[in-house]
Design an enzyme around this catalytic site. Sequence first.
Site, PDB file in Angstrom:
ATOM      1  N   ARG A   1      10.851  -1.900  -2.582  1.00 27.25           N
ATOM      2  CA  ARG A   1       9.691  -1.037  -2.761  1.00 27.25           C
ATOM      3  C   ARG A   1       9.628  -0.598  -4.210  1.00 27.25           C
ATOM      4  NH1 ARG A   1       6.970   0.465   1.854  1.00 27.25           N
ATOM      5  NH2 ARG A   1       5.574   1.964   0.906  1.00 27.25           N
TER       6      ARG A   1
ATOM      7  N   CYS B   1      -3.928   2.271  -3.430  1.00 25.06           N
ATOM      8  CA  CYS B   1      -2.833   1.643  -2.679  1.00 25.06           C
ATOM      9  C   CYS B   1      -3.329   0.687  -1.585  1.00 25.06           C
ATOM     10  CB  CYS B   1      -1.923   2.728  -2.113  1.00 25.06           C
ATOM     11  SG  CYS B   1      -0.255   2.154  -1.797  1.00 25.06           S
TER      12      CYS B   1
ATOM     13  N   HIS C   1      -0.613   7.367  -6.505  1.00 26.14           N
ATOM     14  CA  HIS C   1      -0.871   8.565  -5.721  1.00 26.14           C
ATOM     15  C   HIS C   1      -0.657   9.690  -6.716  1.00 26.14           C
ATOM     16  CE1 HIS C   1      -0.730   6.204  -2.096  1.00 26.14           C
ATOM     17  NE2 HIS C   1       0.371   5.637  -2.527  1.00 26.14           N
TER      18      HIS C   1
END
Lengths: 408, 257
Positions: free
Chosen positions: B138, B104, B207
């Site tokens: 997002r 990320c 993640h």
Amino acid sequence: MVTGTNGKTTTSRIIGQILHENKTNYITNKSGANLVSGIVTTFIEHYRKKEYHLPKTALIEIDEAAFKVITERISPDILVVTNFFRDQLDRYGELYTTVRGVREGLERCPNTQLILNADDSLCVSLAENREKVLYYGFDDNAYNNQIENSNSDASFCIKCRTKYIYNNHVFGHLGSFSCPSCGYSKPLTQVTCTKIPELNSTNSTIEMKLDQYGKIRTTINLPGLYNVYNALAGTALGYQLGCSTKTIIKALNTFECGFGRMETIVKDNKNIRIILVKNPTGFNQVINYLLTEKGNTQIAFLINDNLADGTDISWLWDVDIENLQLISDNTSVFYTSGVRGEDMSVRLKYAGIYTRKISYIKDYHELITTALSSMKENENFYILPTYTAMLDLRKILQKKFGLKAFWK
Amino acid sequence: MPEERNEYNMYEINICHLYPDLLNLYGDRGNIIALRKRAQWRGINVNVHSVTLNQPFFPENYDIIFLGGGQDYEQEIIQNDLIVEKGAEIKNAIENNIVFLCICGGYQLLGKYYKTWDGKEIEFLGALNLWTIGSKERLIGNLIYECSYLKDEKNDGLIVGFENHSGKTYLGEGVEPLGTVIKGYGNNGEDSFEGARYKNVFCSYSHGSLLPKNPLLTDYLLSVAIKRNYKDFVSLQSIDNSIENQARESMIKRLLL
Ligand SMILES: [Zn+2]
């Protein structure tokens, strides 16, 4: 109003008890109904056209992200902020955004009295340019953290980005922080926990100092350090309202545990203890509490990833599950279940729990039956569900085990 | 669990966690835990080192360097340290084939720049030919992508993770994607690429944590790292992955069926 990441419900319940002992009539929102819609509903439900004895006080638990929105309509006389921790980040963006949101909401209510956790650097930052602030927190000698949690949510100064120095660490990023560069530090507290003479699996005895009143000593029917903070927050509010110490002590003594925070159900003389888990800090506190279990036990983790749980379960890796190794000798099985139960099995395996002790059972009824059948009388079976898993769990306990709605 | 296997005792892996006190979001430390455990279960000696702000950094001491994601606030704190203080060493290490895993924010920082959605350009390290453009939406959700180099008769090569980013990353000349998106957004939601590979640098938006649930990828990284140091090393012995695969396959079923 009560807001913050952890402890909103318990703190609100404690405050409710204080108001009750103080003979103050109040209305309050139902646990979980802490978004704008739920709060509006609360006011509508209590609306009467011609009634003379309507309560003049509302006790509102409000979601930390919704606070900014609600302040467009109402300004609280008093706002209690419990703490800020990482929680369900996919829903709210980032921790600092949440803090900023509460601050923006507060700008609309300049006359609101703040009651803040002095041990939380993020919380204290809300006091900037405000006069009416009351602080609660731990005295440096009240408690010394033995198990250091490796992940801290806010270890760098919110003002100047230098690493804080801690005189004392309670848990997470809570403690007496100070910034060596700009001087931002833990403020003086008016409601202070000076000593915790007893902290066991069912209750805690706390000694507090209230600025004008002096020392008091009380026992709450809640385990865990995090509940000591909740008791302090409630006490601070009672103190602010001018309640007598007698009233506060009585309220804390008689307060009964709230919604899912720790419920015990007895079935065939065996204890099922349910504790909600929803974010790393809260989960770490629950684990520290489990470490006090000395008897033979079994633990179940019920992990869902619905919207109300947080759709991202990576936070399980921020929890110090490794500490459970300390009680793995007296824990015969670690059960996993829920939509993401299999992920929890992986977490346990990588935390060093023997794989033969990890058991994934999809069906809650089967899981509970299996656990109970291998338990002796008076032993404890811990169930740690996320929010929506807890709702499902209750239905099963009610339907299949004939247990009444014990949480009401 | 096999804790000791003599034939692997001769190997040692040194892992460096960069900025563990700042870039520690979304359970990224699970990746370190997975590398350490899977090496130890084979009897390989593992040391994990932490290097953070204002600390000297000698990448040649490490076999695997990990850089996770952080909140904007924390990422800004490290920016100067990473680019100015440690930048040259990081670039040097990458060219010397040290294994990197970057997730990320850590992934974005290795690229050339980050352009905010309102047009402000922030210069990043420029170690990899890739760049990121901020967007107002997002990209959040569970993610599945396929890595062809992990695929064989026995393995589907599918990686499962969870992404949560507003930056959209684009790959330039010389950089390969880590995988091809099957479900989810990946780098930008447009070109069906996820992550990046350059030499022994592995970058991803996943993640999850990424490595614990994808043991094949973890073993791949470990193998690359050991091989770089021990020329006689052939392969890691296989171990029981049933718990990991159950979790991985249940997500694949949920998203694809
Ligand atoms: Zn400072």
